[in-house]
Structures are given as C-alpha cells and as structure tokens.
Design a protein around this motif. Structure first.
Motif, PDB file in Angstrom:
ATOM      1  N   VAL A   1      60.091  -3.581  29.176  1.00 15.88           N
ATOM      2  CA  VAL A   1      59.389  -4.054  28.344  1.00 15.88           C
ATOM      3  C   VAL A   1      58.745  -3.554  27.495  1.00 15.88           C
ATOM      4  O   VAL A   1      58.574  -4.493  26.177  1.00 15.88           O
ATOM      5  N   PHE A   2      58.400  -2.519  27.650  1.00 21.18           N
ATOM      6  CA  PHE A   2      57.580  -1.992  26.788  1.00 21.18           C
ATOM      7  C   PHE A   2      58.732  -1.199  25.362  1.00 21.18           C
ATOM      8  O   PHE A   2      57.805  -1.001  23.794  1.00 21.18           O
ATOM      9  N   LEU A   3      59.856  -0.506  25.509  1.00 21.83           N
ATOM     10  CA  LEU A   3      60.083  -0.652  24.543  1.00 21.83           C
ATOM     11  C   LEU A   3      61.207  -1.326  23.147  1.00 21.83           C
ATOM     12  O   LEU A   3      61.130  -1.807  22.065  1.00 21.83           O
ATOM     13  N   ASN A   4      60.976  -2.443  24.453  1.00 20.18           N
ATOM     14  CA  ASN A   4      61.809  -3.607  23.998  1.00 20.18           C
ATOM     15  C   ASN A   4      60.384  -4.349  22.505  1.00 20.18           C
ATOM     16  O   ASN A   4      60.877  -4.841  21.998  1.00 20.18           O
ATOM     17  N   THR A   5      59.323  -4.259  23.037  1.00 20.41           N
ATOM     18  CA  THR A   5      57.670  -4.878  22.463  1.00 20.41           C
ATOM     19  C   THR A   5      58.145  -4.148  21.503  1.00 20.41           C
ATOM     20  O   THR A   5      57.436  -3.719  20.364  1.00 20.41           O
ATOM     21  N   VAL A   6      58.003  -2.536  21.719  1.00 20.61           N
ATOM     22  CA  VAL A   6      57.598  -1.701  20.286  1.00 20.61           C
ATOM     23  C   VAL A   6      59.031  -2.136  19.418  1.00 20.61           C
ATOM     24  O   VAL A   6      59.046  -1.699  17.764  1.00 20.61           O
ATOM     25  N   ALA A   7      60.099  -2.095  19.807  1.00 22.15           N
ATOM     26  CA  ALA A   7      61.254  -2.529  18.660  1.00 22.15           C
ATOM     27  C   ALA A   7      60.962  -3.895  18.221  1.00 22.15           C
ATOM     28  O   ALA A   7      61.252  -4.173  17.000  1.00 22.15           O
ATOM     29  N   GLY A   8      60.186  -4.913  18.992  1.00 27.66           N
ATOM     30  CA  GLY A   8      60.104  -6.154  18.665  1.00 27.66           C
ATOM     31  C   GLY A   8      59.006  -5.922  17.148  1.00 27.66           C
ATOM     32  O   GLY A   8      59.051  -6.929  16.442  1.00 27.66           O
ATOM     33  N   ALA A   9      58.145  -5.110  17.758  1.00 27.38           N
ATOM     34  CA  ALA A   9      56.602  -4.939  17.035  1.00 27.38           C
ATOM     35  C   ALA A   9      56.985  -4.518  15.719  1.00 27.38           C
ATOM     36  O   ALA A   9      56.764  -4.426  14.889  1.00 27.38           O
ATOM     37  N   SER A  10      58.133  -3.890  15.426  1.00 24.74           N
ATOM     38  CA  SER A  10      58.384  -2.583  14.677  1.00 24.74           C
ATOM     39  C   SER A  10      58.563  -3.409  13.762  1.00 24.74           C
ATOM     40  O   SER A  10      59.357  -3.031  12.406  1.00 24.74           O
ATOM     41  N   ALA A  11      59.743  -4.226  14.430  1.00 22.32           N
ATOM     42  CA  ALA A  11      60.887  -4.993  13.164  1.00 22.32           C
ATOM     43  C   ALA A  11      60.385  -6.403  12.865  1.00 22.32           C
ATOM     44  O   ALA A  11      60.528  -7.335  12.224  1.00 22.32           O
TER      45      ALA A  11
ATOM     46  N   LEU B   1      58.208 -11.869  20.729  1.00 22.97           N
ATOM     47  CA  LEU B   1      58.756 -12.831  21.486  1.00 22.97           C
ATOM     48  C   LEU B   1      59.879 -12.542  21.716  1.00 22.97           C
ATOM     49  O   LEU B   1      60.449 -11.882  23.172  1.00 22.97           O
ATOM     50  N   PRO B   2      61.228 -12.763  20.869  1.00 20.59           N
ATOM     51  CA  PRO B   2      62.342 -12.516  21.340  1.00 20.59           C
ATOM     52  C   PRO B   2      62.600 -11.893  22.106  1.00 20.59           C
ATOM     53  O   PRO B   2      63.550 -11.256  23.347  1.00 20.59           O
ATOM     54  N   HIS B   3      62.123 -10.388  21.776  1.00 20.03           N
ATOM     55  CA  HIS B   3      62.760  -9.039  22.221  1.00 20.03           C
ATOM     56  C   HIS B   3      62.087  -8.546  23.451  1.00 20.03           C
ATOM     57  O   HIS B   3      62.588  -7.894  24.456  1.00 20.03           O
ATOM     58  N   ILE B   4      60.511  -9.330  23.315  1.00 22.11           N
ATOM     59  CA  ILE B   4      59.460  -8.545  24.626  1.00 22.11           C
ATOM     60  C   ILE B   4      60.350  -9.878  25.877  1.00 22.11           C
ATOM     61  O   ILE B   4      60.136  -9.328  26.610  1.00 22.11           O
ATOM     62  N   PHE B   5      61.177 -10.585  25.751  1.00 21.97           N
ATOM     63  CA  PHE B   5      61.754 -11.517  26.828  1.00 21.97           C
ATOM     64  C   PHE B   5      62.833 -10.737  27.274  1.00 21.97           C
ATOM     65  O   PHE B   5      62.976 -10.887  28.523  1.00 21.97           O
TER      66      PHE B   5
END
Lengths: 283, 282
Positions: free
Chosen positions: B167-177, B206-210
């Motif tokens: 969850v954390f890594l995907n959220t970081v990826a989504g927020a950075s992108a 959200l797409p990354h987070i999910f």
C-alpha cells in the motif's frame, strides 16, 4: 473600481503587468533572455511564437508558477512571487480534476476564492458560471464524459469562478477542431468585453489568425533563446467578424508582416549558428 | 520526480503492480484475474471441469499414498459437514485480518502521501524502505509471536507489515507520478497542504493505491494463514494444520478449497469497491 480614486492613482492602477530584463534558464539553458514587456490593465495581449520559443514559460512566469533566473515580473507594481487567485490560468488541456463533476470543479474554485459565501449561494454562483460558458445542461457531468471543447469551457468557467482580474491562457484551444475553436474564441471575447471591470488577458498561441482576431496587441517571440522580436497593435475595431477581418487588406498586410518577421528571425539564427560552427572560429 | 521514485522501486517493486492507466482506452476488466468475471467465458469453465475430471481420475487410481487425494464428492460432503467449524474459523481469522489490513491501508496511504510529496521525508525514509520492504514478512512470524502478548496481536502485527509495504509503495508511486497539470491547478487555486493532499494527490493516486490494497490483501491472507499454522487455537490456517496432523485429508483439502473461495470473495468485494471509486478513470 474605486470611484473615489484620483486620476493619478488611477494611472498607477492602470499599470498592469511589467516584465523587466527577464531571463529564465533551465539547467543552464536560457529559455528566455532579456524579455521586456508591459501589459496595461484591461488589455488583451496575444503572445505569438513558434513552438519552443518559451511563450508557455513566459506565461508560467506571469502566473508565478516559475521563478525568474534574473530580472523581474510584477503586477500593479508588486513583484510576482508565486501563484495567486489574482491571476487565473487556463491550461492547454486536462486542467479540470477528473474525479470531480463540472459543478464540483467550479464549486472548489469558488470555495477557495470566496470562502465567505454561503453554501447555497456558492452552488447558485457555480451554476451561473457554467451557464455563462454554455454548460448549463451538463453541470453534473464528469470531465471524462465530455468532449474536448466542453472540457475547455468547464476550465474557463472554473477560472472565471476564481474572479481573477488577470486571465492567463496557454494555447487553450490548441487541441480543438476549427468550429469549436471559433466558438470558444468568441466566448472568451464575450467574457472579456462583457464584464464590468475589464479583465487583462494574456493569451498564448502559435496561430497568427487567432492572435489577430483576439488581441489588442500581438507580442511576437523568437526562439533560442526566447525573446520579444516585435510588437504590433491590431487596428481592427471591435466587435470583430472573422469573415470581414480575414478579407481586409489590413489583415493580409499584418499577416505578411508577421510572417516576414518570423522568417527574418529564423534566417538570422541559422546564420548565427553557421558562423559559430565554422571550425577555428571563436577559439 | 521520476528519478526519486525509482529510489524506492528499483529492485523491490515486488508488490507494485502497474496501475490501471488513466484515460486510455484499455478495459480494466482484463487486469482482474482473480475476479469472478474470469469465470464468464466458457473456456474458464471448461478448464475447471477438466481439472475436476483429473482430480476424480487420480482419486480413483489405486496407488501408495492415494489417501492423499480424497475424491471430489467426498471432499464436498466433508466440506458441508465441516462448514460450521470453518465459519467459526473464518470469523476468527477475519478478526485478525480486517483490523490488520485496514490499519495498513490507513497508515500506508497517509504516510505514502506525505513521503510521495515531500522531498525531505522521501530522503529520510527511502533508505529504510529500500532495506525493510523486500524482507519477506513471514520471517517476522516467530519473533512477533515471542514479542507480543497474545497470538492475535502478533498475527495482526505481521498482517499489518505484509499489507503495509504494497500500500505504501504504491501510494508513493501514485503521489510522485502526479501530473504537472494537477499540481499547477492546485497552485493556482491556492490550496493548503492538507487540501492539496486530500483533494488532489489522494484522488489522483487512487488507481495506484487500489493496486496496493489488492496486493496487500493477498499478502495479508498469506501471512495470516502462515501465522495460524504456527500457534493459533482457531482460524482457517489452524483448521488445515490440525486435520493434516490428524491425517484427515478430506477435511484438509476441504479447508484449502474453502479458503480459496474466501480469498476469492474478499478480492471480489475489493474489486467492486475499486470500480465504484474509480468510475472517473477510463
């Protein structure tokens, strides 16, 4: 406008955007160099130039989204230090938040610009802005459900909802078909001419006809590095009509002048490059 | 920004699933391998039938160790008989899984949004994340059981760790992108940091987070059942371990099948929530 203002303070007020010896470099590459520009309050100015000439960068500097490397950008005598609700921006595309409906997008802008207004009035106001741009029937729609033209109408409505006295528009209709493009140009002119206190509009485009149709004054930018190569007043009376404008000899000669100036700039640059690239030169 | 995010995601992009692209014409259903929609086509049904036939065939063969392959019909009957016990086990398992996973989702999203938007926090946390995130969380199980007072808290902790990283890594990826134009729009609107995170970065990511939540859920199930093999008194993993110890293979296989169905149901529920929340993504 303040009705008690004396003529002197008014003339200070009339001082709109001032750009002085502006330089902007990105990792050592000069994007803009020695740009000087003044734009009066209430004026409609088009920044015209080929792609890569830094016109978008100049607009971002006016918005406060970028900081100058040297020189100054000011509005009403105050240096522009960052983005502000006083200068609304319409971007080329995708600027509406896709997870919000049109109404929510515009409401968000009102919420930020006029927080004192009650919830019910905000909604009324948001609907009014959307009606103004011809989207009365689509307020609950999401950006994904809309055509490019409707999205840009929505983006204009959101920017209007900010109540900014300065509107900065970055090739807002570049991705639209000619019919929608013409409709939205007229919409922008209506909004500009129709408001009680006339907004200042800075409109970036690479389309000569668009610039001549919209602007009071056209500022031509040349590339590498971007700088002002020429400014010209557009003499056509308002309201303008495309057909008569395009057919007029004044339009044809203006367009030829613009073409000639850009050509000159390109030739000068190519000559300069070949001179520098000659072996042994400048060693 | 793109080079800072690769700090996190170079080798340990385990758990980082490519999210559904925003505004492309790709149908997102194709990515949902674990969803019930996968059963819609006749090919899928055909394969399951073939598998069932193979199972039946193997169970009919007489060979040494054949008792390890109880016939499908016997397994189904056993499943029906054991259903009350399995349901109790499910409740027990979910009492660990749901709090652990929800906490991981909440903390993973909040911390991920902060780290993904703050260069300072990114520089601070990235080295630790690079070291800690690839550690298989199963190896924490014995230590967690020794460290924490009850089995529940220990298992919950391990579930949390396992679900947190995806969850954390995907959220970081989504927020950075986050695309530049959203950042620009947010600056023009004059949002404060909280509004910016909550109303722009969070929905945009959200797409990354999910993707992170789905991967985290599968991880959570794996870790929970593994933890239950170690020291639970109840739960799905415990059920399977217990009847394996008693060599009651029909029950054990029934437990495995049942667990599969439970995981499928849980991912399906999540998939529906996702489709609802991401209605604005093409």
């Amino acid at each position: 406008m303040n009705s008690t203002a004396t003529p002197i303070t008014r003339s200070i007020d009339n001082k709109g955007i001032e750009v002085r010896s502006l330089r902007f470099a990105y990792y050592g590459n000069a994007i803009l160099s020695d740009v000087n520009l003044s734009i009066e309050d209430g004026e409609f100015v088009c920044l015209l130039g080929p792609s890569g000439c830094g016109k978008t960068t100049l607009l971002r500097l006016l918005a406060g989204l970028e900081k100058p490397s040297a020189g100054s950008v000011s509005w009403k005598g105050k240096a522009i230090k960052g983005p502000s609700l006083e200068r609304g921006v319409v971007f080329q595309d995708y600027s509406l938040f896709p997870w919000m409906s049109l109404l929510q997008n515009v409401l968000f802008a009102i919420e930020k610009s006029q927080p004192q207004i009650g919830r019910k009035w905000r909604r009324q106001l948001a609907e009014d802005y959307l009606e103004m741009v011809g989207l009365a029937g689509a307020v609950q729609k999401y950006p994904l459900e809309l055509s490019g033209g409707m999205r840009q109408r929505g983006a204009i409505a959101r920017t209007l909802a900010l109540g900014s006295p300065v509107l900065l528009m970055d090739e807002p209709f570049g991705a639209l078909d000619p019919v929608n493009r013409a409709k939205l140009q007229d919409l922008v002119l209506d909004v500009w001419a129709g408001s009680t206190t006339r907004r200042t509009v800075v409109f970036v485009t690479h389309d000569v006809e668009e610039a001549l149709y919209l602007a009071d004054r056209v500022v031509m930018l040349g590339s590498s590095p971007g700088r002002v190569i020429h400014e010209l007043k557009v003499p056509f009376a308002r309201p303008r009509t495309r057909r008569t404008m395009v057919a007029s000899s004044a339009f044809i000669s203006l367009r030829e002048e613009i073409d000639a100036r850009f050509r000159q700039d390109v030739i000068a640059r190519i000559e300069a490059e070949t001179t520098i690239n000659t072996p042994g030169e400048g060693v | 920004m793109s080079d800072t995010i690769s700090d996190f995601l170079t080798d340990e992009n385990r758990g980082v699933v490519k999210p559904v692209r925003v505004a492309t014409g790709q149908p997102q259903r194709k990515t949902a391998v674990l969803s019930l929609h996968a059963l819609r086509g006749w090919e899928g049904v055909l394969f399951l039938l073939a598998l069932l036939l193979l199972w039946q065939g193997v169970s009919l063969l007489k060979f040494k160790g054949g008792y390890l392959f109880p016939a499908p019909w016997l397994t189904l009957k056993t499943l029906w008989i054991s259903l009350p016990e399995l349901l109790r086990g499910t409740v027990s398992s979910f009492l660990i899984l749901v709090p652990g996973h929800l906490l991981a989702v909440a903390v993973g999203i909040a911390w991920g949004l902060l780290v993904g938007t703050s260069p300072f926090l990114h520089r601070m946390f990235a080295p630790f994340a690079r070291f800690a995130s690839p550690v298989p969380p199963t190896i924490y199980v014995p230590y967690a059981i020794a460290l924490l007072p009850t089995f529940r808290t220990a298992a919950g902790f391990v579930v949390f760790i396992g679900a947190f990283w995806p969850v954390f890594l995907n959220t970081v990826a989504g927020a950075s992108a986050l695309p530049q134009h959203y950042r620009d729009s947010a600056s023009i609107l004059g949002l404060n940091r909280f509004e910016y995170l909550l109303r722009v970065v969070f929905p945009a990511a959200l797409p990354h987070i999910f993707s992170g939540i789905s991967v985290g859920l599968v991880f959570a199930f794996i870790l929970l059942t593994v933890a239950e093999l170690f020291g639970a008194n109840d739960g799905l993993g415990r059920f399977i371990q217990l009847y394996a110890d008693y060599a009651d293979y029909p029950r054990m296989v029934a437990g495995i099948l049942y667990t599969g169905v439970v995981v499928l149901a849980a991912t399906e529920v999540l998939e529906r929530i996702k489709r609802r929340a991401l209605f604005w993504v093409k």
